[in-house]
Scaffold this motif. Sequence first.
Motif, PDB file in Angstrom:
ATOM      1  N   THR A 175       1.076  -1.300  -0.080  1.00  0.00           N
ATOM      2  CA  THR A 175       0.022   0.070  -0.076  1.00  0.00           C
ATOM      3  C   THR A 175       0.801   1.201  -0.020  1.00  0.00           C
ATOM      4  OG1 THR A 175      -0.198  -0.142   2.395  1.00  0.00           O
ATOM      5  CG2 THR A 175      -1.949  -0.941   1.140  1.00  0.00           C
ATOM      6  N   ASP A 176       2.279   1.144   0.394  1.00  0.00           N
ATOM      7  CA  ASP A 176       3.047   2.392   0.044  1.00  0.00           C
ATOM      8  C   ASP A 176       2.927   2.911  -1.301  1.00  0.00           C
ATOM      9  OD1 ASP A 176       3.707   2.267   2.750  1.00  0.00           O
ATOM     10  OD2 ASP A 176       5.722   1.674   2.451  1.00  0.00           O
ATOM     11  N   TYR A 177       3.117   2.085  -2.244  1.00  0.00           N
ATOM     12  CA  TYR A 177       2.773   2.574  -3.708  1.00  0.00           C
ATOM     13  C   TYR A 177       1.410   3.555  -3.748  1.00  0.00           C
ATOM     14  CZ  TYR A 177       6.160  -0.955  -5.217  1.00  0.00           C
ATOM     15  OH  TYR A 177       7.331  -1.784  -5.424  1.00  0.00           O
ATOM     16  N   GLU A 178       0.360   3.059  -3.242  1.00  0.00           N
ATOM     17  CA  GLU A 178      -0.900   4.264  -3.173  1.00  0.00           C
ATOM     18  C   GLU A 178      -0.301   5.383  -2.220  1.00  0.00           C
ATOM     19  OE1 GLU A 178      -4.342   3.931  -4.503  1.00  0.00           O
ATOM     20  OE2 GLU A 178      -3.052   2.997  -5.918  1.00  0.00           O
ATOM     21  N   GLY A 179       0.336   5.207  -1.278  1.00  0.00           N
ATOM     22  CA  GLY A 179       0.708   6.421  -0.634  1.00  0.00           C
ATOM     23  C   GLY A 179       1.366   7.337  -1.422  1.00  0.00           C
ATOM     24  N   ARG A 180       2.625   6.666  -2.096  1.00  0.00           N
ATOM     25  CA  ARG A 180       3.121   7.645  -2.905  1.00  0.00           C
ATOM     26  C   ARG A 180       2.278   8.481  -4.060  1.00  0.00           C
ATOM     27  NH1 ARG A 180       8.774   4.003  -4.328  1.00  0.00           N
ATOM     28  NH2 ARG A 180       9.697   4.205  -2.129  1.00  0.00           N
ATOM     29  N   ARG A 181       1.332   7.704  -4.633  1.00  0.00           N
ATOM     30  CA  ARG A 181       0.426   8.180  -5.629  1.00  0.00           C
ATOM     31  C   ARG A 181      -0.438   9.515  -4.967  1.00  0.00           C
ATOM     32  NH1 ARG A 181      -5.118   8.172  -6.370  1.00  0.00           N
ATOM     33  NH2 ARG A 181      -5.361   6.575  -4.690  1.00  0.00           N
ATOM     34  N   LEU A 182      -0.763   9.138  -3.621  1.00  0.00           N
ATOM     35  CA  LEU A 182      -1.405  10.257  -3.013  1.00  0.00           C
ATOM     36  C   LEU A 182      -0.811  11.575  -2.602  1.00  0.00           C
ATOM     37  CD1 LEU A 182      -3.570   8.275  -0.509  1.00  0.00           C
ATOM     38  CD2 LEU A 182      -4.343   9.309  -2.497  1.00  0.00           C
ATOM     39  N   VAL A 183       0.796  11.312  -2.403  1.00  0.00           N
ATOM     40  CA  VAL A 183       1.663  12.326  -2.200  1.00  0.00           C
ATOM     41  C   VAL A 183       1.750  13.200  -3.610  1.00  0.00           C
ATOM     42  CG1 VAL A 183       4.025  12.994  -1.845  1.00  0.00           C
ATOM     43  CG2 VAL A 183       2.846  11.344  -0.358  1.00  0.00           C
ATOM     44  N   LEU A 184       1.756  12.313  -4.640  1.00  0.00           N
ATOM     45  CA  LEU A 184       1.972  13.071  -6.096  1.00  0.00           C
ATOM     46  C   LEU A 184       0.834  13.808  -6.333  1.00  0.00           C
ATOM     47  CD1 LEU A 184       3.650  10.150  -7.783  1.00  0.00           C
ATOM     48  CD2 LEU A 184       4.680  12.433  -7.587  1.00  0.00           C
ATOM     49  N   GLU A 185      -0.635  13.367  -5.788  1.00  0.00           N
ATOM     50  CA  GLU A 185      -1.739  14.086  -6.309  1.00  0.00           C
ATOM     51  C   GLU A 185      -1.622  15.407  -5.633  1.00  0.00           C
ATOM     52  OE1 GLU A 185      -5.029  11.354  -5.836  1.00  0.00           O
ATOM     53  OE2 GLU A 185      -5.008  10.285  -7.543  1.00  0.00           O
ATOM     54  N   ALA A 186      -1.258  15.222  -4.334  1.00  0.00           N
ATOM     55  CA  ALA A 186      -1.173  16.622  -3.456  1.00  0.00           C
ATOM     56  C   ALA A 186      -0.299  17.410  -4.349  1.00  0.00           C
ATOM     57  CB  ALA A 186      -0.586  16.236  -2.054  1.00  0.00           C
ATOM     58  N   LEU A 187       1.058  17.072  -4.309  1.00  0.00           N
ATOM     59  CA  LEU A 187       1.682  18.045  -5.094  1.00  0.00           C
ATOM     60  C   LEU A 187       0.888  18.545  -6.743  1.00  0.00           C
ATOM     61  CD1 LEU A 187       5.204  16.094  -5.219  1.00  0.00           C
ATOM     62  CD2 LEU A 187       4.513  17.995  -3.898  1.00  0.00           C
ATOM     63  N   TRP A 188       0.257  17.702  -7.434  1.00  0.00           N
ATOM     64  CA  TRP A 188      -0.571  18.076  -8.429  1.00  0.00           C
ATOM     65  C   TRP A 188      -1.594  19.206  -8.046  1.00  0.00           C
ATOM     66  CZ3 TRP A 188      -3.696  13.981 -11.839  1.00  0.00           C
ATOM     67  CH2 TRP A 188      -4.241  14.499 -12.745  1.00  0.00           C
ATOM     68  N   SER A 189      -2.070  19.126  -6.893  1.00  0.00           N
ATOM     69  CA  SER A 189      -2.908  20.117  -6.435  1.00  0.00           C
ATOM     70  C   SER A 189      -2.201  21.463  -6.089  1.00  0.00           C
ATOM     71  CB  SER A 189      -3.620  19.624  -5.315  1.00  0.00           C
ATOM     72  OG  SER A 189      -4.857  18.667  -5.486  1.00  0.00           O
ATOM     73  N   PHE A 190      -1.228  21.181  -5.288  1.00  0.00           N
ATOM     74  CA  PHE A 190      -0.301  22.579  -5.421  1.00  0.00           C
ATOM     75  C   PHE A 190      -0.003  23.206  -6.589  1.00  0.00           C
ATOM     76  CE2 PHE A 190       1.323  20.255  -1.217  1.00  0.00           C
ATOM     77  CZ  PHE A 190       0.142  20.720  -0.612  1.00  0.00           C
ATOM     78  N   ALA A 191       0.311  22.530  -7.486  1.00  0.00           N
ATOM     79  CA  ALA A 191       0.610  22.925  -8.843  1.00  0.00           C
ATOM     80  C   ALA A 191      -0.734  23.764  -9.419  1.00  0.00           C
ATOM     81  CB  ALA A 191       1.398  22.078  -9.705  1.00  0.00           C
ATOM     82  N   ARG A 192      -1.650  23.104  -9.459  1.00  0.00           N
ATOM     83  CA  ARG A 192      -2.880  23.587  -9.904  1.00  0.00           C
ATOM     84  C   ARG A 192      -3.473  24.952  -9.272  1.00  0.00           C
ATOM     85  NH1 ARG A 192      -5.508  19.054  -9.939  1.00  0.00           N
ATOM     86  NH2 ARG A 192      -6.162  19.119  -7.923  1.00  0.00           N
ATOM     87  N   PHE A 193      -3.126  25.016  -7.999  1.00  0.00           N
ATOM     88  CA  PHE A 193      -3.303  26.432  -7.345  1.00  0.00           C
ATOM     89  C   PHE A 193      -2.240  27.271  -7.535  1.00  0.00           C
ATOM     90  CE2 PHE A 193      -5.837  23.683  -4.305  1.00  0.00           C
ATOM     91  CZ  PHE A 193      -7.308  24.061  -4.966  1.00  0.00           C
ATOM     92  N   ARG A 194      -1.228  27.093  -8.384  1.00  0.00           N
ATOM     93  CA  ARG A 194       0.029  27.740  -8.477  1.00  0.00           C
ATOM     94  C   ARG A 194       0.802  28.069  -7.244  1.00  0.00           C
ATOM     95  NH1 ARG A 194      -1.688  26.485 -12.960  1.00  0.00           N
ATOM     96  NH2 ARG A 194      -1.874  27.663 -14.913  1.00  0.00           N
ATOM     97  N   LEU A 195       0.715  27.206  -6.253  1.00  0.00           N
ATOM     98  CA  LEU A 195       1.433  27.429  -5.053  1.00  0.00           C
ATOM     99  C   LEU A 195       2.786  26.680  -5.155  1.00  0.00           C
ATOM    100  CD1 LEU A 195      -1.662  26.643  -2.697  1.00  0.00           C
ATOM    101  CD2 LEU A 195      -0.780  28.806  -3.291  1.00  0.00           C
ATOM    102  N   TRP A 196       2.963  25.786  -6.160  1.00  0.00           N
ATOM    103  CA  TRP A 196       4.215  24.997  -6.104  1.00  0.00           C
ATOM    104  C   TRP A 196       4.483  24.904  -7.632  1.00  0.00           C
ATOM    105  CZ3 TRP A 196       4.821  20.007  -8.016  1.00  0.00           C
ATOM    106  CH2 TRP A 196       5.954  19.247  -7.739  1.00  0.00           C
ATOM    107  N   PRO A 197       5.670  24.863  -8.033  1.00  0.00           N
ATOM    108  CA  PRO A 197       7.005  25.136  -7.039  1.00  0.00           C
ATOM    109  C   PRO A 197       7.207  26.552  -7.091  1.00  0.00           C
ATOM    110  CG  PRO A 197       7.650  24.527  -9.454  1.00  0.00           C
ATOM    111  CD  PRO A 197       6.120  24.440  -9.371  1.00  0.00           C
ATOM    112  N   ALA A 198       7.969  26.786  -6.024  1.00  0.00           N
ATOM    113  CA  ALA A 198       8.392  28.252  -5.799  1.00  0.00           C
ATOM    114  C   ALA A 198       9.686  28.507  -6.519  1.00  0.00           C
ATOM    115  CB  ALA A 198       8.504  28.523  -4.347  1.00  0.00           C
ATOM    116  N   GLU A 199       9.977  29.476  -6.980  1.00  0.00           N
ATOM    117  CA  GLU A 199      11.342  29.743  -7.660  1.00  0.00           C
ATOM    118  C   GLU A 199      12.621  29.346  -6.917  1.00  0.00           C
ATOM    119  OE1 GLU A 199      11.562  33.172  -9.965  1.00  0.00           O
ATOM    120  OE2 GLU A 199       9.607  32.915 -11.084  1.00  0.00           O
ATOM    121  N   GLU A 200      12.469  29.709  -5.495  1.00  0.00           N
ATOM    122  CA  GLU A 200      13.729  29.641  -4.484  1.00  0.00           C
ATOM    123  C   GLU A 200      13.683  28.343  -4.196  1.00  0.00           C
ATOM    124  OE1 GLU A 200       9.992  31.282  -2.408  1.00  0.00           O
ATOM    125  OE2 GLU A 200      10.781  31.500  -4.405  1.00  0.00           O
ATOM    126  N   ASP A 201      12.783  27.265  -4.438  1.00  0.00           N
ATOM    127  CA  ASP A 201      12.815  26.187  -3.816  1.00  0.00           C
ATOM    128  C   ASP A 201      13.578  25.163  -4.575  1.00  0.00           C
ATOM    129  OD1 ASP A 201      12.144  23.759  -2.839  1.00  0.00           O
ATOM    130  OD2 ASP A 201      10.020  23.607  -2.714  1.00  0.00           O
TER     131      ASP A 201
END
Length: 483
Positions: free
Chosen positions: A385-411
């Motif tokens: 189930t850690d594979y599913e966990g990694r998928r959920l983390v990527l979906e969180a990053l996807w949401s951050f990108a959709r809101f233009r909250l990530w990635p920050a230029e200085e990150d």
Amino acid sequence: AGYVAGGGHLWPSGLDLDASGDDSDSLEDDVFQDAIGLEDPMDDDDDDEDTGLSLREVVAGFLNINHIHVNSGTFQEDTREIRHLLPYVDMVCAPKVSSTQKKRYLEELSYALRPQELQPQAREMFVRQALARGVVGEAVRLIENASSAVAAAATNFLGDFAFNSDMGSREVLKVFDRIADRFQHLFSSSSDRVTLMISEDWLLQAAILLCVNIAATCPAGHMKLVRLVQPVCLKILQSPQVGDKLRGNTILLLANLSMTVLSELRELQVADALLRLVSDHSISDQGKSVAESVIIFLHGEAKCRQVDLLMGRDVVGQYCIPIMAHTLKSTEFRGMFPHLLYSAKLFQVLSRCRVYAEELLRDGRAMPLLLRAVNPRAPPPRVETDYEGRRLVLEALWSFARFRLWPAEEDADSQKFIEKGLPLVMEDRHVGIRSAAVGIYAQLHWVRVLEMLAVGKRLEAEGFLPPGFWRHRIASQLFPFLT
């Protein structure tokens, strides 16, 4: 897959907790729950009237038991690892053995089914052999008709029997309505009876652990378990007499159920009961278990009163970040070892709401933890189930990108992940991980996606392709979210 109770972990099929609180030599040691009620005061007040077998008859039964199944074929796959356990099963199922004796045999079997005692392959073999002998049906009969002490031993056995076994869980689920009737009846008679039952939490503990292990392995059976939430689980959460162990395992059950039966739990106002518990300073962190997770799973996708209250208590800094950090280090958090699937879901759910997504990223520890969780060069997952966990983390990053909250230029770490890590993740063998990674790529390169769709529209408009063919048959192969 879900939280499994039995040792101290949040396990997808596999969250567990060491019910005894003792330290163990390994994670496997932690997942076993010692049998409850071994020295039960009700032993002498057993409600079965049969005198049972004499010692001589019991010994003779053990010596001759193997002959019973010679013609049935159930011994064909016996191995040395489980052969010594099958006579105990036969004695549990024997009609002339008293319920008090059966209680002892069930407790011996529960002990023997610990992960450190029986390897997974041998366990599955034992499950098949025990099912062929009718042990589940006999255990249910004892739960229905025997004393509370015997019912607790039978319930504990079924919980251990179902632990991490799809086959065992399915068979127990088939008769779960009969089991639920026993425990639901105990809570529906009178308020005095409810108080009495909660004080005898060794029996409730057995019932809740059984439900947790079934829920972790058989999500399809969650609707059957929901019937116990109002008459049993909510009463446990609301009772000041309940100990941390029983309350914590009850919350683990709700956490498993919240993965599939969201609307039912919302209607029962489970989150409000948990909010009162979270706000109660007299209850230890271990007693609160994963209450915050359940509240977020139920309501965190949109701005709401329940999650706003948690945010006011710094749920990100005091709960979300620590549980993810302990997950990645495989260390203990609130008496359990959390799995990535459930820790990642916190971030995935909260990231769908812009307000809560901003709260997550306001804590500078969040992004490094998330990037570490999806590092393509990290060691293989501990559990499936850690594979599913990694998928959920990527979906969180996807949401951050959709809101233009990530990635920050200085990150710099995020920029490095996008440049070098994301291409590797897009080639992962797990289809869910690949799909989420491609979603991130598409969000960051949305102009290319629009250009590709425009090309397809032009080809369709000029008659080179049938309508919708480009988007649904070609583009969707590159970007699955387009389907």
